[in-house]
Design a protein around this motif. Structure first.
Motif, PDB file in Angstrom:
ATOM      1  N   ILE A  80       2.826  -0.258 -19.369  1.00 34.25           N
ATOM      2  CA  ILE A  80       2.150  -0.605 -18.121  1.00 34.25           C
ATOM      3  C   ILE A  80       3.171  -0.491 -16.995  1.00 34.25           C
ATOM      4  O   ILE A  80       4.278  -1.023 -17.091  1.00 34.25           O
ATOM      5  CB  ILE A  80       1.581  -2.041 -18.165  1.00 34.25           C
ATOM      6  CG1 ILE A  80       0.575  -2.201 -19.306  1.00 34.25           C
ATOM      7  CG2 ILE A  80       0.991  -2.432 -16.813  1.00 34.25           C
ATOM      8  CD1 ILE A  80      -0.669  -1.383 -19.192  1.00 34.25           C
ATOM      9  N   ILE A  81       2.783   0.201 -15.942  1.00 38.57           N
ATOM     10  CA  ILE A  81       3.607   0.313 -14.736  1.00 38.57           C
ATOM     11  C   ILE A  81       2.739  -0.161 -13.581  1.00 38.57           C
ATOM     12  O   ILE A  81       1.691   0.406 -13.309  1.00 38.57           O
ATOM     13  CB  ILE A  81       4.098   1.759 -14.516  1.00 38.57           C
ATOM     14  CG1 ILE A  81       2.957   2.755 -14.684  1.00 38.57           C
ATOM     15  CG2 ILE A  81       5.248   2.091 -15.436  1.00 38.57           C
ATOM     16  CD1 ILE A  81       3.292   4.169 -14.304  1.00 38.57           C
ATOM     17  N   THR A  82       3.162  -1.216 -12.926  1.00 38.23           N
ATOM     18  CA  THR A  82       2.296  -1.829 -11.932  1.00 38.23           C
ATOM     19  C   THR A  82       3.088  -2.490 -10.819  1.00 38.23           C
ATOM     20  O   THR A  82       4.266  -2.808 -10.996  1.00 38.23           O
ATOM     21  CB  THR A  82       1.365  -2.861 -12.619  1.00 38.23           C
ATOM     22  OG1 THR A  82       0.453  -3.396 -11.667  1.00 38.23           O
ATOM     23  CG2 THR A  82       2.162  -3.988 -13.251  1.00 38.23           C
ATOM     24  N   SER A  83       2.433  -2.713  -9.730  1.00 34.78           N
ATOM     25  CA  SER A  83       3.037  -3.492  -8.653  1.00 34.78           C
ATOM     26  C   SER A  83       2.651  -4.963  -8.775  1.00 34.78           C
ATOM     27  O   SER A  83       3.138  -5.804  -8.027  1.00 34.78           O
ATOM     28  CB  SER A  83       2.599  -2.943  -7.295  1.00 34.78           C
ATOM     29  OG  SER A  83       1.188  -2.934  -7.218  1.00 34.78           O
ATOM     30  N   SER A  84       1.818  -5.287  -9.750  1.00 35.02           N
ATOM     31  CA  SER A  84       1.352  -6.665  -9.940  1.00 35.02           C
ATOM     32  C   SER A  84       2.444  -7.543 -10.548  1.00 35.02           C
ATOM     33  O   SER A  84       3.037  -7.196 -11.570  1.00 35.02           O
ATOM     34  CB  SER A  84       0.135  -6.692 -10.868  1.00 35.02           C
ATOM     35  OG  SER A  84      -0.203  -8.029 -11.186  1.00 35.02           O
ATOM     36  N   ILE A  85       2.666  -8.671  -9.916  1.00 34.53           N
ATOM     37  CA  ILE A  85       3.598  -9.652 -10.470  1.00 34.53           C
ATOM     38  C   ILE A  85       2.830 -10.868 -11.006  1.00 34.53           C
ATOM     39  O   ILE A  85       3.420 -11.871 -11.363  1.00 34.53           O
ATOM     40  CB  ILE A  85       4.651 -10.086  -9.432  1.00 34.53           C
ATOM     41  CG1 ILE A  85       3.975 -10.665  -8.182  1.00 34.53           C
ATOM     42  CG2 ILE A  85       5.573  -8.927  -9.077  1.00 34.53           C
ATOM     43  CD1 ILE A  85       4.928 -11.331  -7.216  1.00 34.53           C
ATOM     44  N   ASP A  86       1.522 -10.737 -11.101  1.00 29.35           N
ATOM     45  CA  ASP A  86       0.662 -11.819 -11.582  1.00 29.35           C
ATOM     46  C   ASP A  86       0.881 -12.031 -13.084  1.00 29.35           C
ATOM     47  O   ASP A  86       0.648 -11.103 -13.872  1.00 29.35           O
ATOM     48  CB  ASP A  86      -0.803 -11.469 -11.303  1.00 29.35           C
ATOM     49  CG  ASP A  86      -1.755 -12.607 -11.590  1.00 29.35           C
ATOM     50  OD1 ASP A  86      -1.390 -13.524 -12.369  1.00 29.35           O
ATOM     51  OD2 ASP A  86      -2.871 -12.587 -11.055  1.00 29.35           O
ATOM     52  N   PRO A  87       1.307 -13.204 -13.504  1.00 31.82           N
ATOM     53  CA  PRO A  87       1.515 -13.472 -14.932  1.00 31.82           C
ATOM     54  C   PRO A  87       0.249 -13.279 -15.763  1.00 31.82           C
ATOM     55  O   PRO A  87       0.321 -12.975 -16.947  1.00 31.82           O
ATOM     56  CB  PRO A  87       1.980 -14.927 -14.988  1.00 31.82           C
ATOM     57  CG  PRO A  87       2.287 -15.339 -13.599  1.00 31.82           C
ATOM     58  CD  PRO A  87       1.635 -14.359 -12.673  1.00 31.82           C
ATOM     59  N   LYS A  88      -0.923 -13.421 -15.142  1.00 28.02           N
ATOM     60  CA  LYS A  88      -2.184 -13.221 -15.868  1.00 28.02           C
ATOM     61  C   LYS A  88      -2.330 -11.758 -16.305  1.00 28.02           C
ATOM     62  O   LYS A  88      -2.859 -11.487 -17.387  1.00 28.02           O
ATOM     63  CB  LYS A  88      -3.377 -13.624 -15.006  1.00 28.02           C
ATOM     64  CG  LYS A  88      -3.467 -15.106 -14.743  1.00 28.02           C
ATOM     65  CD  LYS A  88      -4.624 -15.426 -13.810  1.00 28.02           C
ATOM     66  CE  LYS A  88      -4.583 -16.873 -13.380  1.00 28.02           C
ATOM     67  NZ  LYS A  88      -5.566 -17.165 -12.340  1.00 28.02           N
TER      68      LYS A  88
END
Length: 131
Positions: free
Chosen positions: A86-94
């Motif tokens: 997974i490569i994402t800009s999301s830092i959401d632990p969920k």
């Protein structure tokens, strides 16, 4: 070819940078660049039998069909060796926790991605036979 590699992200600059880093780390000399989930799924169904395994760098946030829907589709491919980073800009632990629920996900990286991140993927145990 034993391992096929795909980059699935809607950002063309990210594709350019990942292509360079994948070559530099000797993970892939010719990754397939796809710009959204539907395009990837079409490519996948046409090429999934061309290699022993697939390494997919997958963005979660894309228009139309996002990374989560792609993962749901890949989950059905039980006979194929699929490794997803997974490569994402999301830092959401969920998001990280949700990604752990997919058995083919071997890593979760937050952009920007660095060479050392990719070297760690290359050294991860499930992929060793393919390098």
């Amino acid at each position: 070819m034993k391992l096929q590699t795909a980059i699935v992200d809607d950002d063309r600059i990210f594709h350019f940078l990942m292509d360079i880093m994948l070559q530099e780390t000797q993970i892939s000399n010719s990754p397939v660049c796809l710009y959204e989930g539907e395009q990837f799924l079409q490519w996948w169904h046409a090429h999934k039998d061309n290699a022993e395994a697939s390494l997919i760098f997958l963005d979660l946030n894309m228009p139309l069909i996002d990374g989560w829907k792609v993962l749901d589709n890949l989950r059905k491919e039980t006979a194929k060796k699929i490794f997803v980073v997974i490569i994402t800009s999301s830092i959401d632990p969920k998001d990280r926790k949700r990604a752990e629920g997919y058995p083919m996900v071997i890593d979760f990286m937050v952009k920007p991605i660095h060479l050392n991140d990719l070297l760690e993927v290359k050294q991860s145990a499930p992929l060793l036979p393919y390098f």
